[in-house]
Design a protein around this motif. Structure first.
Motif, PDB file in Angstrom:
ATOM      1  N   LYS A   1       0.941  -2.525 -11.770  1.00 41.25           N
ATOM      2  CA  LYS A   1       1.581  -3.699 -11.161  1.00 41.25           C
ATOM      3  C   LYS A   1       0.814  -4.177  -9.928  1.00 41.25           C
ATOM      4  N   GLY A   2      -0.341  -3.558  -9.679  1.00 37.24           N
ATOM      5  CA  GLY A   2      -1.207  -4.062  -8.605  1.00 37.24           C
ATOM      6  C   GLY A   2      -1.103  -3.316  -7.296  1.00 37.24           C
ATOM      7  N   SER A   3      -0.353  -2.195  -7.276  1.00 38.85           N
ATOM      8  CA  SER A   3      -0.216  -1.515  -5.989  1.00 38.85           C
ATOM      9  C   SER A   3      -1.500  -0.758  -5.637  1.00 38.85           C
ATOM     10  N   THR A   4      -1.729  -0.647  -4.365  1.00 42.00           N
ATOM     11  CA  THR A   4      -2.948  -0.060  -3.803  1.00 42.00           C
ATOM     12  C   THR A   4      -2.549   1.258  -3.159  1.00 42.00           C
ATOM     13  N   GLY A   5      -3.394   2.289  -3.248  1.00 44.13           N
ATOM     14  CA  GLY A   5      -2.945   3.534  -2.634  1.00 44.13           C
ATOM     15  C   GLY A   5      -4.040   4.524  -2.304  1.00 44.13           C
ATOM     16  N   ILE A   6      -3.693   5.420  -1.386  1.00 51.63           N
ATOM     17  CA  ILE A   6      -4.520   6.596  -1.129  1.00 51.63           C
ATOM     18  C   ILE A   6      -3.741   7.787  -1.662  1.00 51.63           C
ATOM     19  N   PHE A   7      -4.418   8.597  -2.473  1.00 54.43           N
ATOM     20  CA  PHE A   7      -3.775   9.686  -3.196  1.00 54.43           C
ATOM     21  C   PHE A   7      -4.417  10.992  -2.737  1.00 54.43           C
ATOM     22  N   VAL A   8      -3.786  11.637  -1.764  1.00 55.08           N
ATOM     23  CA  VAL A   8      -4.309  12.924  -1.278  1.00 55.08           C
ATOM     24  C   VAL A   8      -3.909  14.007  -2.262  1.00 55.08           C
ATOM     25  N   THR A   9      -4.878  14.781  -2.703  1.00 58.25           N
ATOM     26  CA  THR A   9      -4.543  15.800  -3.702  1.00 58.25           C
ATOM     27  C   THR A   9      -5.574  16.918  -3.747  1.00 58.25           C
ATOM     28  N   HIS A  10      -5.114  18.095  -4.187  1.00 56.97           N
ATOM     29  CA  HIS A  10      -6.027  19.179  -4.548  1.00 56.97           C
ATOM     30  C   HIS A  10      -6.182  19.218  -6.070  1.00 56.97           C
ATOM     31  N   ASP A  11      -5.463  18.336  -6.752  1.00 58.69           N
ATOM     32  CA  ASP A  11      -5.424  18.347  -8.213  1.00 58.69           C
ATOM     33  C   ASP A  11      -6.511  17.399  -8.733  1.00 58.69           C
ATOM     34  N   ILE A  12      -7.698  17.970  -8.927  1.00 60.11           N
ATOM     35  CA  ILE A  12      -8.853  17.132  -9.279  1.00 60.11           C
ATOM     36  C   ILE A  12      -8.689  16.460 -10.645  1.00 60.11           C
ATOM     37  N   PRO A  13      -8.213  17.178 -11.684  1.00 62.80           N
ATOM     38  CA  PRO A  13      -8.008  16.475 -12.959  1.00 62.80           C
ATOM     39  C   PRO A  13      -7.055  15.288 -12.808  1.00 62.80           C
ATOM     40  N   ALA A  14      -5.997  15.466 -12.013  1.00 64.74           N
ATOM     41  CA  ALA A  14      -5.045  14.354 -11.810  1.00 64.74           C
ATOM     42  C   ALA A  14      -5.749  13.183 -11.138  1.00 64.74           C
ATOM     43  N   ALA A  15      -6.602  13.494 -10.160  1.00 63.10           N
ATOM     44  CA  ALA A  15      -7.324  12.419  -9.460  1.00 63.10           C
ATOM     45  C   ALA A  15      -8.264  11.705 -10.421  1.00 63.10           C
ATOM     46  N   PHE A  16      -8.958  12.465 -11.263  1.00 63.27           N
ATOM     47  CA  PHE A  16      -9.868  11.838 -12.219  1.00 63.27           C
ATOM     48  C   PHE A  16      -9.102  10.909 -13.165  1.00 63.27           C
ATOM     49  N   GLU A  17      -7.858  11.295 -13.453  1.00 65.41           N
ATOM     50  CA  GLU A  17      -7.056  10.494 -14.377  1.00 65.41           C
ATOM     51  C   GLU A  17      -6.566   9.199 -13.713  1.00 65.41           C
TER      52      GLU A  17
ATOM     53  N   ILE B   1       0.861  -1.193   0.000  1.00 66.84           N
ATOM     54  CA  ILE B   1       0.000   0.000   0.000  1.00 66.84           C
ATOM     55  C   ILE B   1       0.891   1.235   0.000  1.00 66.84           C
ATOM     56  N   ILE B   2       0.510   2.231  -0.796  1.00 69.58           N
ATOM     57  CA  ILE B   2       1.295   3.474  -0.816  1.00 69.58           C
ATOM     58  C   ILE B   2       0.374   4.649  -0.488  1.00 69.58           C
ATOM     59  N   LEU B   3       0.779   5.451   0.476  1.00 68.32           N
ATOM     60  CA  LEU B   3       0.030   6.643   0.855  1.00 68.32           C
ATOM     61  C   LEU B   3       0.733   7.839   0.231  1.00 68.32           C
ATOM     62  N   TYR B   4       0.064   8.485  -0.715  1.00 62.97           N
ATOM     63  CA  TYR B   4       0.664   9.616  -1.432  1.00 62.97           C
ATOM     64  C   TYR B   4       0.076  10.910  -0.874  1.00 62.97           C
ATOM     65  N   ASP B   5       0.899  11.729  -0.231  1.00 58.53           N
ATOM     66  CA  ASP B   5       0.378  12.985   0.310  1.00 58.53           C
ATOM     67  C   ASP B   5       0.740  14.136  -0.620  1.00 58.53           C
ATOM     68  N   GLU B   6      -0.186  14.505  -1.470  1.00 59.56           N
ATOM     69  CA  GLU B   6      -0.019  15.584  -2.451  1.00 59.56           C
ATOM     70  C   GLU B   6       1.289  15.454  -3.246  1.00 59.56           C
ATOM     71  N   PRO B   7       1.451  14.333  -3.932  1.00 57.58           N
ATOM     72  CA  PRO B   7       2.728  14.118  -4.628  1.00 57.58           C
ATOM     73  C   PRO B   7       2.964  15.065  -5.793  1.00 57.58           C
ATOM     74  N   THR B   8       1.903  15.683  -6.328  1.00 61.66           N
ATOM     75  CA  THR B   8       2.106  16.572  -7.488  1.00 61.66           C
ATOM     76  C   THR B   8       2.006  18.051  -7.122  1.00 61.66           C
ATOM     77  N   ALA B   9       1.824  18.350  -5.835  1.00 57.20           N
ATOM     78  CA  ALA B   9       1.652  19.760  -5.449  1.00 57.20           C
ATOM     79  C   ALA B   9       2.902  20.560  -5.807  1.00 57.20           C
ATOM     80  N   GLY B  10       2.677  21.690  -6.443  1.00 53.98           N
ATOM     81  CA  GLY B  10       3.788  22.589  -6.767  1.00 53.98           C
ATOM     82  C   GLY B  10       4.600  22.176  -7.985  1.00 53.98           C
ATOM     83  N   LEU B  11       4.180  21.120  -8.680  1.00 57.18           N
ATOM     84  CA  LEU B  11       4.945  20.690  -9.853  1.00 57.18           C
ATOM     85  C   LEU B  11       4.403  21.317 -11.130  1.00 57.18           C
ATOM     86  N   ASP B  12       5.285  21.520 -12.098  1.00 55.89           N
ATOM     87  CA  ASP B  12       4.818  22.031 -13.394  1.00 55.89           C
ATOM     88  C   ASP B  12       4.154  20.868 -14.149  1.00 55.89           C
TER      89      ASP B  12
END
Ligand SMILES: Nc1ncnc2c1ncn2[C@@H]1O[C@H](COP(=O)(O)OP(=O)(O)OP(=O)(O)O)[C@@H](O)[C@H]1O
Ligand SMILES: [Mg+2]
Length: 247
Positions: free
Chosen positions: A193-209, A165-176
């Motif tokens: 590859k089957g990994s499971t995760g929680i993806f915390v983000t303010h980037d809604i398009p990224a989340a939809f993707e 399991i991978i917990l991603y805390d705003e991994p794309t914040a501040g990136l171009d």
């Protein structure tokens, strides 16, 4: 509550106060095997506190975090040390070791948790550097990396031990956009590859993707957790306001 079989990890009724201030009030959310759950919520509403509670960096006042039949909330530091091999955490601020090179940062989890020789560690670090496209930067310290590079190293360090399991805390914040794409491609690769995760983000398009489902933290609890399709077509005013104000 007993965890369902297809659930990889289940947050069950956690509450957290800081002093007299209630931040989380009965958080319930389940993560299914192989899915990415995006977690939305306003700034300062407790998203990072939820992730930190899952891996025991924060002790909730009430509630449980079920993982393989164990309540992680009850574990001591030694037991949590073992669990953290299986649950990787991509910190919001990178949290790289400032005085260590990129190579040393990536080697650290392997040195801590495995018996591999330095040569074997180097092979794995080089493979990872290749994956995050930082092959010739292994001798740099974090201060000499761009924000995007630091984010990639932070992600790489979190996945060195191939956590379930991978917990991603705003991994794309501040990136171009280019760095955001790189990072999302990497997360997608892990997902395939089957990994499971929680993806915390303010980037809604990224989340939809990238996500399978979306959860919204609102008013101190998980207001809704549903598929992207249902979130997009929701008529709930809170969900609508949330999604439209962020896209
Ligand atoms: N150790 C702590 N001591 C006191 N208050 C804290 C502590 N950690 C978090 N908080 C408070 O809890 C609230 C939630 O913090 P958290 O970092 O989880 O927010 P967040 O949703 O991740 O916000 P952001 O999107 O800005 O990262 C904030 O008001 C924060 O000030
Ligand atoms: Mg946060």
């Amino acid at each position: 509550m007993t965890p369902e079989k297809e659930i990889a990890i289940q947050v069950d009724g956690i509450c957290k106060n800081f002093g007299s201030r209630k931040v989380l009030d009965k958080i319930n959310v389940a993560l299914r095997h192989g899915e990415i759950l995006a977690l939305f919520g306003g700034s300062g509403t407790g998203k990072s506190v939820i992730l930190r509670s899952i891996i025991g960096l924060e002790k909730p006042d009430y509630g449980h975090v079920w993982y393989k039949g164990t309540d992680l909330i009850t574990l001591n530091e030694i037991e949590l040390y073992e669990i953290r091999k299986n649950i990787g955490y991509v910190f919001q601020n990178g949290a790289l070791f400032d005085s260590m090179t990129v190579w040393e940062n990536l080697a650290y989890p392997l040195m801590e948790h495995t018996e591999l020789s330095e040569e074997e560690i180097d092979v794995k670090v080089q493979e990872m550097l290749d994956l995050i496209q930082l092959k010739s930067n292994d001798n740099l310290i974090p201060a000499n990396l761009s924000g995007g590079m630091q984010k990639r190293v932070g992600l790489a360090r979190a996945i060195m031990l191939h956590p379930e399991i991978i917990l991603y805390d705003e991994p794309t914040a501040g990136l171009d956009p280019a760095n955001t794409k790189n990072l999302l491609d990497l997360i997608n690769k892990l997902k395939s590859k089957g990994s499971t995760g929680i993806f915390v983000t303010h980037d809604i398009p990224a989340a939809f993707e990238i996500a399978d489902r979306i959860a919204i933290l609102y008013n101190k609890h998980i207001y809704v957790a549903d598929t992207i399709e249902n979130i997009k077509k929701s008529n709930d005013p809170v969900v609508k306001r949330f999604v439209s104000s962020h896209s």
